[in-house]
Design an enzyme around this catalytic site. Sequence first.
Site, PDB file in Angstrom:
ATOM      1  N   GLY A   7     -32.835 -48.584  42.544  1.00  0.00           N
ATOM      2  CA  GLY A   7     -32.727 -48.918  43.920  1.00  0.00           C
ATOM      3  C   GLY A   7     -33.745 -50.504  44.256  1.00  0.00           C
ATOM      4  CB  ALA A  10     -37.065 -45.673  41.221  1.00  0.00           C
ATOM      5  CB  ILE A  12     -31.542 -43.724  38.636  1.00  0.00           C
ATOM      6  CG1 ILE A  12     -32.253 -44.394  40.220  1.00  0.00           C
ATOM      7  CG2 ILE A  12     -31.447 -42.087  38.404  1.00  0.00           C
ATOM      8  CD1 ILE A  12     -33.824 -43.367  40.313  1.00  0.00           C
ATOM      9  CG  ASP A 112     -36.117 -43.117  52.157  1.00  0.00           C
ATOM     10  OD1 ASP A 112     -35.625 -44.001  53.116  1.00  0.00           O
ATOM     11  OD2 ASP A 112     -36.519 -43.855  50.844  1.00  0.00           O
TER      12      ASP A 112
END
Length: 198
Positions: A7, A10, A12, A112
């Site tokens: 993203g 980050a 993942i 968020d």
Amino acid sequence: MEILGSGAEATIYLETARGKRQVIKDRVRKTYRLPQLDDELRKTRTRREANILRKLPLPGPKLIDSDGKERIVMEFIDGTQAKLLLDKEVKLARTIGAQLARMHDAGIIHGDLTTSNMLVKDNTLYFIDFGLSFTSKEPEHKAVDIHLFRQALESKHYRVHERAFQEFLAGYRESRHADEVLARLAVVERRGRNKAKY
Ligand SMILES: Nc1ncnc2c1ncn2[C@@H]1O[C@H](COP(=O)(O)OP(=O)(O)OP(=O)(O)O)[C@@H](O)[C@H]1O
Ligand SMILES: [Mg+2]
């Protein structure tokens, strides 16, 4: 190790340790930020997320480990992003509202709220991505959380956003403080419209 996604903030990864699948969330260095500021931001967001995961009183990934700087290891939720379901299953928004009511009643602001930060598994909704979360009981903070969610519905689910938001509200009314928060939401949204004029 498999990359699940990368993203804005980050990367993942999915890995298996001792027979269990777990997710590693690495907040990677951003070269467009000043290094010191970048370290600070990654650290704050990593700590916020780890702290909330540790005490979240509703479904979410369990925290397994964190270095307190840039990495979090958590339980893998083998579910589907709410983003991929909501357009066909508008009633899901009611569940989102009810779960957010529980989170707000526990004094947690997500920060968020988008449908990519919610996973559905076995008819249960899991919130994820708590890097911008904080604790607060202020109706203002809760109202801003809801306002951001409404904007996310408008942009990602424009075909159903009005119905979805009504469903969401029906769920959110389960909150002990719903009246107060929704009255504040009206103020927040009026403020937003006035700002847009300038
Ligand atoms: N614990 C988890 N189990 C299953 N899938 C996950 C998990 N955590 C993250 N994911 C998947 O990876 C995607 C990105 O994760 P996340 O939203 O935490 O990071 P991000 O949006 O890149 O980070 P941030 O918004 O903090 O910068 C999620 O939308 C979800 O599909
Ligand atoms: Mg996310």
